[in-house]
Design a protein around this motif. Sequence first.
Motif, PDB file in Angstrom:
ATOM      1  N   TYR A  76      35.476 -30.772  31.626  1.00 41.26           N
ATOM      2  CA  TYR A  76      36.684 -29.933  31.572  1.00 41.26           C
ATOM      3  C   TYR A  76      37.964 -30.678  31.973  1.00 41.26           C
ATOM      4  N   ASP A  77      37.956 -31.333  33.140  1.00 40.75           N
ATOM      5  CA  ASP A  77      39.202 -31.943  33.636  1.00 40.75           C
ATOM      6  C   ASP A  77      39.760 -32.952  32.645  1.00 40.75           C
ATOM      7  N   ARG A  78      38.857 -33.761  32.108  1.00 40.67           N
ATOM      8  CA  ARG A  78      39.277 -34.792  31.146  1.00 40.67           C
ATOM      9  C   ARG A  78      39.880 -34.147  29.900  1.00 40.67           C
ATOM     10  N   VAL A  79      39.168 -33.129  29.371  1.00 41.97           N
ATOM     11  CA  VAL A  79      39.603 -32.504  28.121  1.00 41.97           C
ATOM     12  C   VAL A  79      40.897 -31.725  28.343  1.00 41.97           C
ATOM     13  N   ALA A  80      40.992 -31.007  29.472  1.00 37.52           N
ATOM     14  CA  ALA A  80      42.188 -30.210  29.756  1.00 37.52           C
ATOM     15  C   ALA A  80      43.402 -31.130  29.893  1.00 37.52           C
ATOM     16  N   ALA A  81      43.221 -32.284  30.574  1.00 37.17           N
ATOM     17  CA  ALA A  81      44.335 -33.220  30.767  1.00 37.17           C
ATOM     18  C   ALA A  81      44.808 -33.743  29.413  1.00 37.17           C
ATOM     19  N   LYS A  82      43.830 -34.042  28.585  1.00 33.39           N
ATOM     20  CA  LYS A  82      44.159 -34.576  27.255  1.00 33.39           C
ATOM     21  C   LYS A  82      44.942 -33.532  26.441  1.00 33.39           C
TER      22      LYS A  82
END
Length: 518
Positions: A76-82
């Motif tokens: 989640y964190d990676r995808v949300a940041a992207k």
Amino acid sequence: MTTFSNSPSQTDSEATRALQIIESMPGHAWSADAAGRFTYVSPSTLAFLGNAREDLNTSDNEDEFGWRRVVHPDDYDRVAAKWRHCLETGAHYDTEHRLRRADGVYRWFRNSGRPSRDSQGRITQWYGTTIDIDEQKRAEAALRDRERELSQLVDLVPSHLWRLTPDGEPTFFNRRMTDFLGLDLADTDRPGMSRLDAIIETVHLDDAAKFRDALNRCLVTGESFAMRYRLRRADGVYRWMSSRAEPLRDQDGRIVQWYGLCHDIDDQMRAEEALSQLHQMQSDFAHMNRVSTMGELAASLSHEITQPIASARNNARAALNFLDVLQPDLGEVREALACVVADADRAGDIIDRIREHIKKAPPRKERFDLNAAVEEVIALTRSVTNRNGVSVQTRFADGLCLVEGDRVQLQQVILNLILNAVEAIEAVEMGSRDLLISTEQVGKEIGVAVSDFGPGIDPTHLKHVFEAFYTTKPSGTGMGLSICRSIIDAHGGRLWVQANEPRGAVFRFILHGAEARS
Ligand code: ADP
């Protein structure tokens, strides 16, 4: 349900058709507004997620996206940041992450989105696809595992593995090889020198030219390469290696690679060297033993030789006497002289036998009659047995197969066994002084047994009598039986001892018969 509301310029029927196309395409489609809120999610996605589109946009926490619930927590964190970054910058959105299916199982997806802008360049909508790549991911993971396993195998295999181009340029060393040499492939890139030359620098100077010639020849002819040579380890120590290289060919038979395998055989080479030294020592010992045994026999042999010489002298004198008369009887003279010749031959035979036993001849392979060989040894030991009042009995099997081997060595075995038996008999005051030597044939195996009625061998010492230096005699060397055993072993036979009845010892050996007599 969901609506497709992004094409106000299209007619309704065009919009319906476009929607049909989108929804029948493999994969999932979506659209979102400039703030990242979904405006469309294909029904297949919603069915997969078991979720309403609204849920994807609704979050209790305003810092989080509503779809947090369906994306794998690790992603989640990676995808949300992207996604946030793309919303801010308008950059293409391309990511891979896991989505939770309605039944709770996560699958991998590739998610791609592109912004659509109005005439002022403002982002109006994002359009994207979400493609299931779970199978592909699994296949990739399996492939990676296999690759890892394979490269571990290549690295851990207890040999050096290397790969060469068809011209002989090294292109790969496994870890064992780099660890051994203290060099990796990059270290062999030296100015003005080929990689192969850099490797040949680590081959012992005495082997390097041969190594280079052999390898070059194989590279030209395509023959397999095989060679033993010394290779310098990282610490400067040279170790013996056994190396092989085979070409890998394409369908047309052209060589595309060479694969080399190089195995450390240093310990083995040392063991072989030690073994050959041991064999040398053994043969030296055997020779020493033979000479010392013959030394002991020399005194009694001199007695044996004087007998035919004395007889020759008598016969010669008789011949002279026959000639002294006025009309000599030449027949008598001839007869006496023939006796002289026979006596001299007898003395010569005795000397030949001694010489044969003393000289240090290399082991020979010949076929011979074992009974006759035993007879000869008995004749050789006659003076010793006579002196000790030992009566030698023989029981020879008729028509024995010939035996193949070194006649003198095998006679030495019999000689040792007879002398040991005589010594054993000597140690007993009373009782039979018979020494029995027998031969027999069972199938293709020829056996010889030397039996005495001496004190025998203490059963607890039975297994030690064949050990080198085991002796119970004050002036014994303890080498005789160990040499006997190594001679019999070298002939592929077996030597052992067992108790005689009612007492004493029986030493037996068996050999393979070569062939029946013609
Ligand atoms: P050595 O004769 O120098 O002692 P060998 O290896 O020939 O060396 O024999 C080892 C030992 O085996 C002898 O010391 C003796 O104790 C025992 N041995 C050999 N032959 C006989 C035998 N025929 N009877 C009893 N003991 C024997």
